[in-house]
Design a protein around this motif. Structure first.
Motif, mmCIF file in Angstrom:
data_model
loop_
_atom_site.group_PDB
_atom_site.id
_atom_site.type_symbol
_atom_site.label_atom_id
_atom_site.label_comp_id
_atom_site.label_asym_id
_atom_site.label_seq_id
_atom_site.Cartn_x
_atom_site.Cartn_y
_atom_site.Cartn_z
ATOM 1 N N LEU A 83 -23.536 -30.327 17.425
ATOM 2 C CA LEU A 83 -24.635 -31.040 17.236
ATOM 3 C C LEU A 83 -24.194 -32.609 17.063
ATOM 4 N N ASP A 84 -25.060 -33.178 17.867
ATOM 5 C CA ASP A 84 -24.900 -34.790 17.771
ATOM 6 C C ASP A 84 -25.958 -35.190 16.825
ATOM 7 N N GLN A 85 -25.728 -36.040 16.081
ATOM 8 C CA GLN A 85 -26.551 -36.824 15.162
ATOM 9 C C GLN A 85 -26.539 -38.260 15.389
ATOM 10 N N TRP A 86 -27.739 -38.836 15.269
ATOM 11 C CA TRP A 86 -27.797 -40.350 15.439
ATOM 12 C C TRP A 86 -28.895 -41.045 14.727
ATOM 13 N N GLU A 87 -29.000 -42.107 14.282
ATOM 14 C CA GLU A 87 -30.386 -42.888 14.089
ATOM 15 C C GLU A 87 -31.076 -43.506 15.189
ATOM 16 N N ASP A 88 -32.154 -43.273 15.460
ATOM 17 C CA ASP A 88 -33.072 -43.931 16.351
ATOM 18 C C ASP A 88 -33.213 -45.630 15.954
ATOM 19 N N LYS A 89 -32.736 -46.424 16.971
ATOM 20 C CA LYS A 89 -32.559 -47.803 16.620
ATOM 21 C C LYS A 89 -33.996 -48.234 16.554
ATOM 22 N N ASN A 90 -35.176 -47.727 17.153
ATOM 23 C CA ASN A 90 -36.369 -48.451 16.979
ATOM 24 C C ASN A 90 -36.891 -47.928 15.640
ATOM 25 N N THR A 91 -37.147 -46.635 15.373
ATOM 26 C CA THR A 91 -37.490 -46.098 14.425
ATOM 27 C C THR A 91 -36.802 -45.912 13.309
ATOM 28 N N HIS A 92 -35.486 -46.065 13.316
ATOM 29 C CA HIS A 92 -34.705 -45.790 12.206
ATOM 30 C C HIS A 92 -34.686 -44.348 11.571
ATOM 31 N N GLN A 93 -35.187 -43.324 12.362
ATOM 32 C CA GLN A 93 -35.260 -41.896 11.893
ATOM 33 C C GLN A 93 -33.814 -41.430 12.416
ATOM 34 N N LYS A 94 -33.345 -40.396 11.565
ATOM 35 C CA LYS A 94 -32.334 -39.419 11.980
ATOM 36 C C LYS A 94 -32.898 -38.476 13.187
ATOM 37 N N SER A 96 -31.265 -35.416 15.916
ATOM 38 C CA SER A 96 -30.127 -34.620 16.297
ATOM 39 C C SER A 96 -30.357 -33.905 17.588
ATOM 40 N N LYS A 97 -29.440 -33.479 18.191
ATOM 41 C CA LYS A 97 -29.492 -32.520 19.435
ATOM 42 C C LYS A 97 -28.433 -31.499 19.583
#
Length: 153
Positions: A83-94, A96-97
């Motif tokens: 499971l990869d998790q990150w924060e979207d740079k534009n929306t700042h929402q978490k 995952s994939k």
């Protein structure tokens, strides 16, 4: 509690593998796979479902896949879920994939004859390379002469 993380998939690549190298020189191939499932519903109608899976291959396996496998080719993959998790740079929402990290694979011969994959076997398995410094194992000692006993095997 016991844990077990193993995935086995057979499907067709949805795009050509994308081969890159880390700053330390390790090969990484990203590929997409489509896995089809067909079944019949209660009325006897045939239904189909396609699942798209992202796969990461590392090291020599990544290079072999990038060299021999192209979009549309069938491939058998063994690996583990990650499971990869990150924060979207534009929306700042978490975000995952869920993806598969390849541990081994086999070429599945589709009999296309286009020469893009080794064809000496119908399926060819490639596992992680063995360390180069490992010596050949010593030959096994000969078995003692067979003695009859009452064990049935």
């Amino acid at each position: 509690m016991a844990n077990f993380n193993k995935v086995i998939l057979a499907g067709n690549l949805t795009r050509d593998p994308e081969l890159r190298y880390t700053p330390k020189g390790t090969a990484v191939a990203r590929l997409g796979m489509a896995v089809n499932r067909t079944w019949k519903n209660e009325t006897g109608e045939t239904k189909e479902e396609v699942t798209f899976v992202d796969i990461d291959a590392w090291g020599r396996q990544a290079e072999v896949i990038a060299q021999y496998v192209k979009k549309g080719r069938p491939l058998l993959v063994e690996g583990r879920l990650k499971l990869d998790q990150w924060e979207d740079k534009n929306t700042h929402q978490k975000q995952s994939k869920l993806k598969v990290v390849l541990e081994s694979f086999s070429f599945i011969d589709s009999n296309r004859g286009d020469g893009s994959a080794p064809s000496e076997n119908r399926a060819r398995s490639v596992a992680a390379p063995a360390p180069a410094a490992v010596a050949e194992p010593a030959p096994e000692p000969e078995a003692p002469p067979h003695e009859e006993d009452d064990v049935p095997f």
